[in-house]
Design a protein around this motif. Structure first.
Motif, mmCIF file in Angstrom:
data_model
loop_
_atom_site.group_PDB
_atom_site.id
_atom_site.type_symbol
_atom_site.label_atom_id
_atom_site.label_comp_id
_atom_site.label_asym_id
_atom_site.label_seq_id
_atom_site.Cartn_x
_atom_site.Cartn_y
_atom_site.Cartn_z
ATOM 1 N N ASP A 1 -1.968 -2.069 -8.884
ATOM 2 C CA ASP A 1 -2.979 -3.125 -8.883
ATOM 3 C C ASP A 1 -2.388 -4.495 -9.202
ATOM 4 O O ASP A 1 -3.119 -5.462 -9.401
ATOM 5 C CB ASP A 1 -4.098 -2.795 -9.871
ATOM 6 N N ALA B 1 0.823 -1.213 0.000
ATOM 7 C CA ALA B 1 0.000 0.000 0.000
ATOM 8 C C ALA B 1 0.854 1.259 0.000
ATOM 9 O O ALA B 1 0.367 2.340 -0.368
ATOM 10 C CB ALA B 1 -0.935 0.000 1.212
ATOM 11 N N ASN B 2 2.120 1.141 0.388
ATOM 12 C CA ASN B 2 3.018 2.293 0.429
ATOM 13 C C ASN B 2 4.020 2.281 -0.723
ATOM 14 O O ASN B 2 5.085 2.885 -0.637
ATOM 15 C CB ASN B 2 3.745 2.335 1.769
#
Length: 276
Positions: A97, A86-87
């Motif tokens: 994605d 996510a980072n």
């Protein structure tokens, strides 16, 4: 009596810059070879080409580049702040994605940047400030207007269909460092093609060419100069394996003549060319 008319119909065909490989309708890719470029400098070079360090959004997209990246560890456009996907971000700003880290999460053993494995298609961390030997650029394909003569009659208009790609040979002129390949690579080319490639080194330096795949029934004649009157360096045919065939020019130009011996078409060939 039917009246025949000759109409010129313009349609858009997606094209790539010289040295770039078109994988999809919208995107083109190339690898640059270097031993002095950091992540920031590599991104700047891709931006000069009109793109960014490559973002990858599916296994199919990455796997379609396997012939280009095999045996190399090119930087791609991902940068991670920590070991949470996510980072991580792409330099082109697209959504994250898809990822292919071993174990499914970034392991930043060497740093927050990412490069591809040389033969397993996995992603590995890299020190963003460290020099890299290669990096993968991605630019959008651009539209070119192709004028097509179409015979029409007053009785029945002729429908037009967009062209997905330009058949035949790719562009002839290339400048190292670059990647050259058969038409439609890595998809099959059409039968009966005979293509010429003219490659020039930067700053009047010499060239080296590395063949990574050659279809069994095809032949590429490598000339040590700017035309087919030059000395023949090699007749390359039937290569398929992990080893790389490599040849050097004595000057700043090479000419390739791709002769498709197959009457049914085939996968073709791929090669990297860079300055020495």
């Amino acid at each position: 009596m039917l009246v025949l008319l000759l109409a010129l119909i313009g349609t858009c065909a997606a094209l790539c810059p010289d040295g770039y490989l078109q994988i999809s309708r919208t995107d083109c890719y190339t690898i640059y070879f270097t031993n002095q470029t950091t992540f920031v400098a590599a991104e700047a070079d891709c931006v000069l080409d009109g793109g960014h360090l490559a973002s990858l959004h599916s296994y199919d997209e990455q796997h379609s580049l396997a012939g280009m990246t095999y045996g190399m560890n090119p930087l791609i456009g991902m940068k991670c702040d920590d070991e949470a996907i996510a980072n991580c971000t792409w330099t082109d700003g697209s959504v994250v994605d898809y990822q292919n880290f071993p174990g499914g999460v970034p392991v930043l053993s060497y740093g927050g940047c990412v490069r591809l494995g040389s033969n397993d298609e996995m992603w590995y961390s890299w020190n963003c400030a460290a020099p890299t030997d290669s990096f993968l650029c991605k630019v959008p394909a651009y539209d070119d207007i192709v004028t097509i003569p179409v015979e029409m009659t007053t009785a029945e208009p002729v429908p037009t269909t967009p062209i997905d790609h330009i058949k035949g040979c790719p562009k002839q002129q290339y400048t190292a460092d670059t990647y050259v390949f058969s038409p439609n690579w890595p998809s099959p080319y059409q039968a009966g093609v005979d293509c010429l490639y003219f490659i020039t080194a930067k700053n009047s330096r010499k060239l080296t060419i590395q063949f990574e795949y050659v279809e069994t029934n095809d032949m590429i004649i490598v000339y040590d100069g700017s035309d087919m009157q030059s000395r023949v360096i090699a007749n390359v045919t039937g290569k398929n394996g992990a080893a790389v065939w490599q040849y050097y020019s004595t000057g700043s130009t090479l000419t390739l003549d791709f002769i498709a011996n197959s009457t049914t078409g085939g996968k073709g060939w791929s090669a990297a060319v860079y300055n020495v």
